[in-house]
Scaffold this active site. Structure first.
Site, short mmCIF file in Angstrom:
data_model
loop_
_atom_site.label_atom_id
_atom_site.label_comp_id
_atom_site.label_asym_id
_atom_site.label_seq_id
_atom_site.Cartn_x
_atom_site.Cartn_y
_atom_site.Cartn_z
N CYS A 173 0.64 3.30 3.26
CA CYS A 173 1.35 2.63 4.36
C CYS A 173 2.86 2.84 4.22
CB CYS A 173 1.02 1.14 4.39
SG CYS A 173 -0.60 0.74 5.08
N HIS A 228 -4.38 0.76 8.42
CA HIS A 228 -4.73 0.45 7.04
C HIS A 228 -6.14 -0.14 6.96
CE1 HIS A 228 -4.32 -0.61 2.81
NE2 HIS A 228 -5.12 -1.61 3.15
N ASP A 241 -0.29 16.68 -1.10
CA ASP A 241 -0.66 15.83 -2.24
C ASP A 241 0.32 16.06 -3.39
OD1 ASP A 241 -3.60 14.36 -3.10
OD2 ASP A 241 -2.19 14.88 -4.71
N CYS A 246 0.84 -1.20 0.00
CA CYS A 246 0.00 0.00 0.00
C CYS A 246 0.88 1.25 0.00
CB CYS A 246 -0.92 -0.01 1.21
SG CYS A 246 -1.77 1.56 1.47
N HIS A 262 -8.29 7.97 3.78
CA HIS A 262 -7.64 9.28 3.84
C HIS A 262 -8.65 10.38 3.51
CE1 HIS A 262 -7.33 8.02 -0.38
NE2 HIS A 262 -7.38 9.31 -0.69
N HIS A 277 -6.68 3.22 0.90
CA HIS A 277 -6.23 3.37 2.30
C HIS A 277 -6.91 4.63 2.80
CE1 HIS A 277 -2.85 3.46 5.47
NE2 HIS A 277 -3.60 4.55 5.69
N ASN A 335 -12.98 10.47 -0.68
CA ASN A 335 -13.48 9.73 -1.83
C ASN A 335 -13.62 8.27 -1.45
OD1 ASN A 335 -13.49 11.96 -3.63
ND2 ASN A 335 -11.28 11.75 -3.91
N HIS A 339 -8.94 14.52 2.12
CA HIS A 339 -8.26 15.63 1.44
C HIS A 339 -8.65 16.93 2.14
CE1 HIS A 339 -7.37 13.24 -2.31
NE2 HIS A 339 -8.40 12.56 -1.86
#
Ligand code: AMP
Ligand code: ZN
Length: 114
Positions: A7, A46, A30, A4, A100, A98, A87, A102
């Site tokens: 990770c 994870h 990003d 990943c 997350h 994984h 998303n 934004h």
């Protein structure tokens, strides 16, 4: 998870521009920013998406929300504001499985969410 990308970023195996870190998350710039400020806040656990969160992750979820507020203050985003996006899945075009969030900021994002 060994293959990943997030990770690997969290473990320092892939370089990143670190913004913030605590027990719950690791935040970094990003690589393909969609606003002048575009920060990825990746969970330190994870899980492929928010759909895998369980009751056991309540403290974890709270920790990430608090971290987002801390990052906003740290990065000077409180005056003009910011947007937080997650998303999940195909239609939302989630590209990294994984969990997350934004953080987007640095300009007027208009009246619509997308
Ligand atoms: P999502 O499409 O919601 O899964 O978001 C994944 C995000 O991770 C995208 O905005 C990518 O630009 C970003 N990304 C992918 N690889 C890296 C990387 N090595 N360093 C920083 N950001 C990355
Ligand atoms: Zn992962």
């Amino acid at each position: 998870m060994s293959d990943c990308i997030f990770c690997k970023i969290i473990k320092g195996e892939i370089p990143s521009s670190k913004i913030y870190e605590d027990d719950y998350c690791y935040a970094f710039k990003d690589i393909a920013p969609q606003m002048p400020v575009h920060i990825v806040v990746a969970a330190k656990k994870h899980l492929p998406s928010v759909l895998e969160f369980t009751e056991e992750d309540m403290a974890f979820l709270g920790g990430i929300q608090l971290a987002i507020a801390k990052i906003a203050r740290q990065e000077g985003l409180t005056e003009n504001g910011f947007r937080v996006i997650n998303n999940c899945g195909k239609d939302a075009k989630q590209s990294v499985p994984h969990i997350h969030y934004h953080i987007l900021a640095g300009g007027d994002m208009g009246e619509k969410i997308v």
